[in-house]
Design an enzyme around this catalytic site. Structure first.
Site, PDB file in Angstrom:
ATOM      1  N   HIS A  49       9.020  -1.071   0.923  1.00 55.56           N
ATOM      2  CA  HIS A  49       9.771  -2.246   1.375  1.00 55.56           C
ATOM      3  C   HIS A  49      11.176  -1.794   1.756  1.00 55.56           C
ATOM      4  O   HIS A  49      11.777  -0.979   1.047  1.00 55.56           O
ATOM      5  CB  HIS A  49       9.880  -3.303   0.272  1.00 55.56           C
ATOM      6  N   HIS A 101       8.440  -5.506 -11.274  1.00 55.89           N
ATOM      7  CA  HIS A 101       7.007  -5.262 -11.094  1.00 55.89           C
ATOM      8  C   HIS A 101       6.445  -4.416 -12.230  1.00 55.89           C
ATOM      9  O   HIS A 101       5.377  -4.694 -12.769  1.00 55.89           O
ATOM     10  CB  HIS A 101       6.750  -4.544  -9.771  1.00 55.89           C
ATOM     11  N   ASP A 104       6.287 -10.842   0.314  1.00 56.96           N
ATOM     12  CA  ASP A 104       5.340 -10.691  -0.797  1.00 56.96           C
ATOM     13  C   ASP A 104       4.384 -11.871  -0.877  1.00 56.96           C
ATOM     14  O   ASP A 104       3.253 -11.719  -1.339  1.00 56.96           O
ATOM     15  CB  ASP A 104       6.099 -10.587  -2.121  1.00 56.96           C
ATOM     16  N   HIS A 136     -26.647  21.508  25.933  1.00 59.36           N
ATOM     17  CA  HIS A 136     -25.774  20.470  26.469  1.00 59.36           C
ATOM     18  C   HIS A 136     -25.858  20.440  27.995  1.00 59.36           C
ATOM     19  O   HIS A 136     -25.953  19.377  28.619  1.00 59.36           O
ATOM     20  CB  HIS A 136     -24.309  20.718  26.054  1.00 59.36           C
ATOM     21  N   GLN A 150      11.924  -6.208  -7.256  1.00 58.19           N
ATOM     22  CA  GLN A 150      10.956  -5.113  -7.285  1.00 58.19           C
ATOM     23  C   GLN A 150      10.953  -4.408  -8.631  1.00 58.19           C
ATOM     24  O   GLN A 150       9.915  -3.951  -9.106  1.00 58.19           O
ATOM     25  CB  GLN A 150      11.271  -4.107  -6.178  1.00 58.19           C
TER      26      GLN A 150
END
Length: 428
Positions: free
Chosen positions: A323, A258, A356, A415, A255
């Site tokens: 995650h 990234h 992923d 109504h 991760q």
């Protein structure tokens, strides 16, 4: 990585803070781009593409020639891998289809619920340092299964004004209807307003950097829905001495690579194990092609030791990870009691990378703590529920008086009259 030992609860919020700029700091930039795109359409998008991406484009649309070239340039081995992932993702998302709900709530009063696709959706696919073609699988497959009529994809061009071939190939494979070489804020603005080239969509999907995240949130002010506030990627691992330190380190680094604004967190009830992971991170990071990015992300990351599972779980729920990997002896305790997480990966042989790419679950998930109130993308994300009802003569006689009394109590005479007139007609 910053290390903490039994931090006080009063310190948790500061320790678990994400390395992101605030919405307020970014919104003025986003607002200016949106204003220009609303007024000048394609011309503004070209200008911002040149400004932000350093690319001068004569056209945005990926042509049939470019599509054919992309198909030819992707290797057979990669195509086979993508096909396996596509099959698993389709299977898992197809299984999420539900039948209509039909019920006669009382004699003569029939109610039912059906799901209908969102007609026009926009997919944002990050490019830049890592063209995430896997995100196309995660978004276009459920969009196609849901029955969306128009699936528009935008992704930032490279320095030569092209999209990665695998992005183009995967988009075609998954049924995307229009592909555009546009990224960043201007892509979100284009799909929000619509231009001469880019269709206006009803809902936006896909992760992105902080600017894309704020742009998506800004789009909600203009009548376009979004999947969730999805910003820089993050991972939390809870692990004890029964876990494999090398595996845990590899997951954290997966991760961290990234982007520089990614964040990874290790929570452990074993101080010696935490030290082992730190050593493994230092060893493995040297071998990564993206080690410079990973190193900067690691600076934003945390190693947190707590004495017991109960405290660890409370800290995890306070963080709400995108995650979440569980590698502990008492895994059922964590699985059963975790309330806030985007996607959960269990055991030593369940790397986050599997989710992923190819296991079947969706990797488009809530970040920045939004797992406390948002779900990850799923089939229903591309659909909306519509309710129907049909009331017979018997039904209006059964329910009518209740409606009259409630409408009158709220002071809404019209109504009440809508029911009274029908009841009177049935008495004649």
């Amino acid at each position: 990585m910053k290390k903490y030992k039994n931090p006080k609860r009063t310190e948790w919020a500061e320790i678990l803070a994400r390395p992101t700029q605030s919405f307020d700091a970014i919104e003025p930039i986003v607002a200016e781009v949106f204003k220009e795109v609303s007024q000048n359409g394609d011309k503004a998008i070209k200008a911002f593409t040149k400004k932000f991406d350093g690319v001068e484009l004569s056209h945005f649309t990926v042509s049939q020639t470019e599509m054919a070239a992309a198909d030819a340039s992707v290797s057979k081995e990669l195509k086979a891998a993508i096909q396996i992932a596509k099959s698993n993702i389709e299977s898992f998302h197809r299984a999420q289809k539900t039948t209509e709900v039909v019920l006669e709530t009382m004699p003569g009063v029939k109610c039912w619920q059906e799901k209908r696709p969102i007609q026009k959706v926009g997919l944002y696919i990050p490019g830049g340092t890592a063209p995430l073609f896997s995100t196309i699988l995660m978004l276009a497959i459920p969009a196609k299964l849901a029955g969306c009529e128009e699936i528009v994809l935008c992704s930032p061009p490279d320095e030569n004004g092209n999209l990665d071939a695998t992005i183009v190939y995967t988009a075609q494979l998954c049924g995307v209807t229009r592909i555009f070489k546009i990224g960043g804020i201007q892509a979100i603005a284009g799909m929000t307003y619509g231009t001469d080239t880019i269709p206006k969509v009803y809902k936006l999907f896909g992760p992105g950097n902080q600017y894309v995240t704020v742009a998506k949130q800004y789009a909600t002010k203009l009548g376009v829905a979004i999947d969730m506030p999805a910003g820089p990627s993050e991972l939390l691992v809870v692990a004890d001495e029964t876990a494999n330190a090398a595996f845990v380190a590899s997951d954290l680094l997966s991760q961290a690579e990234h982007g520089v604004d990614s964040q990874v967190v290790l929570v452990s009830t074993s101080a010696p194990f935490m030290e082992q992971v730190e050593i493994e991170i230092e060893r493995q990071i040297q071998e990564l092609p993206r080690k410079d990015i990973a190193k900067k992300a690691i600076e934003n990351s945390r190693l947190i030791y707590v004495e017991d599972d109960k405290t660890a779980l409370e800290l995890i729920n306070a963080y709400g990870p995108e995650h979440y990997i569980v590698c502990v002896e008492n895994e059922d305790f964590y699985i059963d009691n975790t309330m806030n997480a985007g996607s959960v990966f269990i055991g030593n042989y369940t790397p986050e990378s599997a989710g992923d790419y190819a296991s079947g679950t969706n990797h488009t998930l809530p970040t920045n703590g939004y797992a406390k109130q948002y779900s990850g993308v799923n089939l229903d994300s591309f659909m909306k529920s519509m309710t129907f009802q049909k009331i017979s003569k018997e039904g209006i006689q059964n329910i009518g008086r209740s409606v009259e009394l409630m409408a009158e109590a709220e002071g809404l005479q019209a109504h009440k009259n809508a029911v009274t007139l029908r009841l009177k007609e049935l008495k004649n």
